[in-house]
Design a protein around this motif. Structure first.
Motif, PDB file in Angstrom:
ATOM      1  N   VAL A 176       0.899  -1.324  -0.039  1.00 14.60           N
ATOM      2  CA  VAL A 176      -0.003   0.064  -0.017  1.00 14.60           C
ATOM      3  C   VAL A 176       0.806   1.030   0.005  1.00 14.60           C
ATOM      4  N   ALA A 177       1.925   1.374   0.624  1.00 14.45           N
ATOM      5  CA  ALA A 177       2.673   2.838   1.281  1.00 14.45           C
ATOM      6  C   ALA A 177       3.931   2.638   0.099  1.00 14.45           C
ATOM      7  N   ASP A 178       4.068   3.740  -0.477  1.00 11.09           N
ATOM      8  CA  ASP A 178       5.333   4.122  -1.132  1.00 11.09           C
ATOM      9  C   ASP A 178       6.370   4.622  -0.426  1.00 11.09           C
ATOM     10  N   PRO A 179       7.355   3.626  -0.119  1.00 10.58           N
ATOM     11  CA  PRO A 179       8.427   3.879   0.749  1.00 10.58           C
ATOM     12  C   PRO A 179       9.291   5.325   0.717  1.00 10.58           C
ATOM     13  N   LYS A 180       9.090   5.717  -0.575  1.00 12.24           N
ATOM     14  CA  LYS A 180       9.631   6.984  -0.902  1.00 12.24           C
ATOM     15  C   LYS A 180       8.798   8.248  -0.699  1.00 12.24           C
ATOM     16  N   ALA A 181       7.374   7.892  -0.299  1.00 11.92           N
ATOM     17  CA  ALA A 181       6.671   9.052   0.044  1.00 11.92           C
ATOM     18  C   ALA A 181       5.856   8.942   1.133  1.00 11.92           C
ATOM     19  N   ILE A 182       6.480   8.851   2.467  1.00 10.95           N
ATOM     20  CA  ILE A 182       5.826   8.814   3.658  1.00 10.95           C
ATOM     21  C   ILE A 182       6.088  10.125   4.187  1.00 10.95           C
ATOM     22  N   GLY A 183       4.967  10.927   4.947  1.00  9.11           N
ATOM     23  CA  GLY A 183       5.047  12.016   5.473  1.00  9.11           C
ATOM     24  C   GLY A 183       4.547  11.664   7.102  1.00  9.11           C
ATOM     25  N   LEU A 184       5.149  12.440   7.860  1.00  7.74           N
ATOM     26  CA  LEU A 184       4.576  12.530   9.374  1.00  7.74           C
ATOM     27  C   LEU A 184       4.028  13.752   9.916  1.00  7.74           C
ATOM     28  N   HIS A 185       3.063  13.620  10.735  1.00  5.16           N
ATOM     29  CA  HIS A 185       2.098  14.968  11.167  1.00  5.16           C
ATOM     30  C   HIS A 185       2.124  14.446  12.648  1.00  5.16           C
ATOM     31  N   GLY A 186       2.363  15.529  13.529  1.00  5.42           N
ATOM     32  CA  GLY A 186       1.928  15.449  15.016  1.00  5.42           C
ATOM     33  C   GLY A 186       1.754  16.987  15.354  1.00  5.42           C
TER      34      GLY A 186
ATOM     35  N   ILE B  63      13.495   7.860   7.007  1.00  6.10           N
ATOM     36  CA  ILE B  63      12.340   7.323   6.217  1.00  6.10           C
ATOM     37  C   ILE B  63      11.378   8.428   5.653  1.00  6.10           C
ATOM     38  N   PHE B  64      11.114   9.280   6.441  1.00  6.55           N
ATOM     39  CA  PHE B  64      10.121  10.451   6.011  1.00  6.55           C
ATOM     40  C   PHE B  64      10.441  11.158   4.847  1.00  6.55           C
ATOM     41  N   ALA B  65       9.541  11.427   3.966  1.00  3.30           N
ATOM     42  CA  ALA B  65       9.847  12.418   3.034  1.00  3.30           C
ATOM     43  C   ALA B  65       9.711  13.888   3.665  1.00  3.30           C
ATOM     44  N   ALA B  66       9.129  14.111   4.244  1.00  2.98           N
ATOM     45  CA  ALA B  66       8.685  15.266   4.860  1.00  2.98           C
ATOM     46  C   ALA B  66       7.886  15.135   6.197  1.00  2.98           C
ATOM     47  N   ALA B  67       8.013  16.186   7.175  1.00  2.15           N
ATOM     48  CA  ALA B  67       7.466  16.137   8.320  1.00  2.15           C
ATOM     49  C   ALA B  67       6.730  17.534   8.821  1.00  2.15           C
ATOM     50  N   VAL B  68       5.487  17.329   9.362  1.00  2.86           N
ATOM     51  CA  VAL B  68       4.859  18.864   9.974  1.00  2.86           C
ATOM     52  C   VAL B  68       4.903  18.269  11.477  1.00  2.86           C
ATOM     53  N   SER B  69       5.197  19.465  12.193  1.00  2.39           N
ATOM     54  CA  SER B  69       5.001  19.431  13.602  1.00  2.39           C
ATOM     55  C   SER B  69       4.621  20.652  14.183  1.00  2.39           C
ATOM     56  N   GLY B  70       3.213  20.413  14.804  1.00  2.00           N
ATOM     57  CA  GLY B  70       2.464  21.737  15.349  1.00  2.00           C
ATOM     58  C   GLY B  70       2.890  21.771  16.727  1.00  2.00           C
ATOM     59  N   ALA B  71       3.426  22.802  17.351  1.00  2.00           N
ATOM     60  CA  ALA B  71       3.360  23.446  18.827  1.00  2.00           C
ATOM     61  C   ALA B  71       4.209  22.312  19.347  1.00  2.00           C
ATOM     62  N   PRO B  72       5.324  21.945  19.135  1.00  2.00           N
ATOM     63  CA  PRO B  72       6.103  20.820  19.715  1.00  2.00           C
ATOM     64  C   PRO B  72       7.078  21.268  20.704  1.00  2.00           C
ATOM     65  N   VAL B  73       7.510  20.550  21.997  1.00  2.00           N
ATOM     66  CA  VAL B  73       8.706  20.940  22.579  1.00  2.00           C
ATOM     67  C   VAL B  73       9.814  20.327  21.778  1.00  2.00           C
TER      68      VAL B  73
END
Length: 942
Positions: A767-777, A794-804
């Motif tokens: 199911v997952a394209d190993p070169k196109a995985i994004g992370l959001h938290g 592994i992550f192609a991009a990451a989005v992080s809201g209000a993190p420590v």
């Protein structure tokens, strides 16, 4: 591809072929969701069932747009829709409904701040049998009578300049009394004059009473009480009106007096109220609790002795509460506190310019002492709460006896229907521990007859649920991984779960704090036992610890089914030993829900309804065997259903989002894997709409702690700081919601140990394209996101809201919303370090992503509001500065004037669009948006 942890990262930016993300549209009639489509989806707000079970009332509210209020017959196709309706109520007799109509969104958006204050609500009344409607404009507050076909509402009286000359003609002598040149102080110069309109809904007759500031209908008699409050205070009074005979009675007439806090007893022959004296200048205005008895038209005053009156007063911020048997009235006192006099620091002579005492009186200073119970910011927050609180007392009506239940040492007592005692709490001995350990309280039983206090337990979690038996003799509570019963007649407590074969402590607890329990459902009548929960089952336990009986064990734990009781009658405080209970079931293994019936008399458990859905009980009709519930899954919105008590004859009553069928959506499935530590994990994989077997898709990973329970949840259709799942799955993405199991001391490392094998699982599934995985938290998972990208590429991009980003600097920071220190969060709470910074400095550094920013190769988008009240937004600045110095790919979105979660709708929309543009570029190979390439110059707005 093996997703093992690595600290040697060498990854360049991914540029994926956009063609891989093109999804063949197998259903030409459906289309992908757009942001504006999300805005228009509605949610059902406050569904309610009429007492006779014949009508459902609810508000349908879109994320952005116009509300509507709905009244739906449960046994026919009759339905009434009220545009712009926001909330409403059905009369007890089921004849009428009253609905608040709010100004349109367009009107509110177009109005400036001054014009918004002039926007008023309207009121619409519907006769349910005929559908006849009548509307009243500019209504500030209303009440529908329960049984007599009347409505009363307050409106602002027209100002003098709005009236004609004949309307403003006044008596010369009276006008002289309030002449601007007269030094007589007005009763309330800032008050807004209001009128009360009383409407007979059967005949349409109306009468208007001016200068009314409060009113209340009796529940069972045709009585209406209301208070008159004139601007000069001279003609203030309390009156009662029989709406059937139109006969008015003057109960009290007294200048400079207020009347409010009306509370009718259950029988509706008495109303308690607060009478305030404004005749003198006082720091605290004097109030008295009084009771008007309608049967003899007499008023009883609840008196305190002279000693009490000297040190305690009845505040206007109060709550008068009757017990259901009408024998007791609860209300509150406050201690008289001497206020510091305001000192004029202006110099009166040249010597005053050098008067040290007078100079320092003008200082602005708060002293933070190491032995303070609360740090100053939390002390300020607590003071704000204390101003709204009071110390509870009870008045025994027949005995004419007042008993103080709470005081400055035993501070928290809530009104109860128990005839003998109440539960009380105080946290005064443990306030300093808020800084690094958490919230704790001492628990007491307080006798209603004499105020005697019996200590149940010391230093329980302030969130511990303590249940009082019907006799008031026993209190059941959870402590140290067991359930205990305290017997106040013997002043002893007994562990009643010791030796039982299951744990009553949270089996999934992964924090470095004391393990909480699963809760106590409640007592049986006559102290005949206590119903208690373990992870899965319901137990019937006795006060002596003998004869423990599991009521659901044949079905519960062996099948990983969790059973919980739905309370059908809010006024029932104790279960009957032959009662049939409605249970909700939840499969911890398969994540689906159901309804069961449990007969307490013979412990018979019967399945009523169970499907691959999520079911949620809403309410039972007070006077009919009908109940409301919702059912949902990822593709089914939680509309409201009605059924009988056996969950038979089910009928769907609502369909608030028919447009859902227009859109491509997706399909969820449960996925299992083993973590790097060999622990079984689960997660939800939401495949994209029109999924093609064998085709690889870009994936957005969203997580926090445990998310597999969302398997059968319809995603909330809102524009906010989270990725909207259907928005992504209808636009060619898969969404993955993995569970994270944390280890104390290494919360950061726990994330990748949990989720990377899960990603490998969905890659292996094709199911997952190993070169196109994004992370959001966001927030806690925003922190996890920062930490995760320091350990893997592994992550192609990451989005992080209000993190420590830096636990060492965040540890001694302050949560601005509550003024609490953040230390307890790291030592005992969510951050799970389990030690102070000074005991395990190494763990604070090891779990801080900012110290390992040099290892990051993943493009990072961070979002913060610059008045974040939970996580200091400077934490985002620290990570941004580190990555900027290291010339990493980083962008920080600073939303001005925003807290932890975005509140302003333009900002929510902007972030939602930017989030998707970011993933589209790095996961799909779409062209980068201009802001991603060029940034944006500082813009100054007036």
């Amino acid at each position: 591809m093996n997703l093992s942890l690595t600290k040697t990262l060498s990854k360049t930016a991914l540029v994926l072929s956009f063609a891989f993300a093109i999804i063949p549209n197998l259903n030409a009639e459906q289309r992908p969701l757009e942001v504006t489509d999300i805005m228009k989806f509605k949610q059902i707000v406050k569904p309610q069932l009429s007492d006779d079970g014949k009508w459902l009332a609810y508000s349908a509210q879109p994320d952005r747009g116009e509300n509507s209020f709905h009244l739906k017959a449960t046994t026919s196709a009759t339905e009434y829709q009220i545009e712009h309706g926001s909330k409403g109520v059905i009369s007890v007799d089921g004849r009428f409904a009253a609905i608040t109509i709010t100004p349109t969104l367009m009107a509110k958006e177009q109005a400036d701040k001054k014009a918004k204050k002039k926007l008023k609500n309207n009121l619409e009344i519907i006769t349910l049998a005929s559908g006849a409607r009548v509307t009243f404009n500019n209504v500030e507050a209303f009440q529908l009578s329960d049984r007599f076909g009347y409505v009363a509402f307050l409106s602002e009286m027209p100002k003098a300049e709005d009236k004609d000359e004949t309307e403003i003609t006044t008596d010369t002598d009276k006008s002289d009394e309030i002449d601007e040149k007269d030094e007589t102080k007005l009763f309330n110069a800032k008050r807004i004059n209001k009128s009360l309109t009383l409407v007979n809904l059967e005949t349409g007759e109306q009468q208007v009473i001016e200068n009314v500031d409060g009113f209340s209908f009796s529940k069972k008699t045709p009585s209406l009480v209301y208070s008159i409050s004139t601007q000069d205070g001279v003609e203030n009074s309390l009156k009662a009106l029989n709406v059937k005979t139109n006969k008015a009675s003057n109960l009290v007439s007294k200048a400079n007096t207020s009347f409010n806090g009306f509370s009718w007893n259950e029988e509706s022959n008495k109303v308690a109220f607060l009478q305030g004296d404004f005749s003198q200048e006082k720091d605290e205005r004097t109030h008295t609790v009084k009771i008007w008895q309608s049967n003899n038209n007499k008023i009883k005053t609840i008196k305190t002795n002279d000693k009490q009156a000297a040190s305690w007063y009845v505040p206007q911020t109060n709550k008068l509460t009757w017990s259901l048997d009408d024998e007791r009235l609860f209300f509150g006192f406050k201690p008289v506190v001497e206020k510091l006099a305001k000192i004029d620091t202006k110099p009166e002579s040249i010597d005053d310019l050098y008067n040290i005492e007078k100079l320092t009186e003008g200082r602005n200073l708060q002293i933070w002492h190491g032995e303070d119970p609360l740090i100053k910011t939390n002390e300020k927050y607590q003071l704000g709460k204390d101003k709204k609180s009071f110390f509870t007392a009870v008045y025994h009506v027949d005995d004419n006896k007042l008993v103080r239940l709470a005081d400055q040492k035993l501070i928290s007592v809530k009104a109860s229907n128990n005839e003998h005692a109440v539960i009380a709490k105080t946290d005064l001995n443990y306030r300093k521990l808020r800084t690094w350990e958490g919230f704790f309280s001492d628990i007491y039983i307080v006798d209603l007859d004499n105020g005697k206090k019996s200590l149940v337990a010391n230093k329980l979690s302030s969130y511990t649920d303590v249940k009082l038996s019907e006799s008031g003799r026993f209190a059941a509570f959870y402590e140290n991984e067991n359930v205990w019963v305290y017997d106040r007649s013997k002043n002893k407590k007994r562990n009643i779960t010791k030796g039982l074969p299951v744990s009553f402590a949270d089996e999934d607890h992964d924090y470095p704090s004391k393990v909480p329990g699963y809760g106590i459902a409640g007592w049986l009548k006559d102290d005949d036992g206590i119903l208690v929960y373990d992870k899965f089952d319901i137990w019937l336990l006795q006060t002596d610890g003998d004869d423990a009986k599991c009521l659901t064990c044949e079905m519960g734990r062996p099948n990983s089914l969790q059973f919980r009781i739905n309370k059908l009658d809010d006024e029932q405080d104790y279960f009957k030993d032959d009662q049939r209970l409605l249970l909700t079931s939840y499969s911890d293994e398969m994540k689906n829900f159901g309804f069961y019936r449990l007969n307490l008399e013979n412990s018979k458990l019967t399945k009523l309804l169970e499907e691959n859905k999520k079911f949620k009980f809403i309410a039972k009709a007070k006077k009919a065997d009908k109940l409301l519930y919702t059912q949902e899954d990822f593709n089914e919105f939680p509309d409201v259903w009605v059924a009988d008590l056996n969950l038979a004859n089910t009928k769907k009553l609502t369909n608030v989002n028919p447009q859902k069928d227009e859109f491509l959506w997706g399909q969820s499935e449960l996925v299992e894997w083993r973590s790097n530590m060999g622990v079984k994990h689960q997660g939800v994989l939401i495949k994209p709409a029109n999924y093609v077997e064998g085709m690889q898709y870009p994936v957005v990973v969203y997580y926090y702690r445990r998310f597999s329970q969302r398997m059968y949840e319809f995603n909330a259709m809102k524009v906010n700081h989270r990725p909207n799942f259907p928005f992504y799955t209808s636009n060619g993405y898969a969404v993955f919601l993995p569970d994270v199991h944390f280890e104390v001391g290494t919360p950061g490392h726990s994330t990748n140990k949990s989720i990377l094998p899960g990603l490998q699982k969905i890659i292996d599934m094709g199911v997952a394209d190993p070169k196109a995985i994004g992370l959001h938290g966001h927030s806690w998972s925003g922190y996890q996101t920062l930490h995760a990208i320091t350990e893997t590429d592994i992550f192609a991009a990451a989005v992080s809201g209000a993190p420590v980003s830096n636990m060492t600097s965040a540890y001694s920071g302050i949560r601005l919303g509550t003024g609490l220190a953040r230390q307890f969060q790291y030592e005992q709470g969510q951050s799970r370090i389990g030690a102070s910074l000074f005991e395990r400095r190494d763990l604070y550094i090891e779990n801080s992503p900012v110290f390992f920013a040099d290892r990051i190769t993943t493009p990072l988008l961070m979002q913060f509001g610059d008045i974040d009240d939970a996580v200091p937004w400077q934490q985002g600045v620290e990570m941004y500065m580190a990555m900027r110095r290291l010339e990493k790919n980083v962008i920080l979105l600073q939303y001005e004037g925003e807290p932890h979660h975005l509140k302003k709708y333009p900002n929510k929309v902007d972030y939602t669009i930017k989030m998707k543009q970011y993933f589209d570029h790095y996961l799909k190979g779409a062209p980068a948006a201009k802001w991603m390439v060029e940034g944006e110059a500082y813009r100054e707005r007036k």
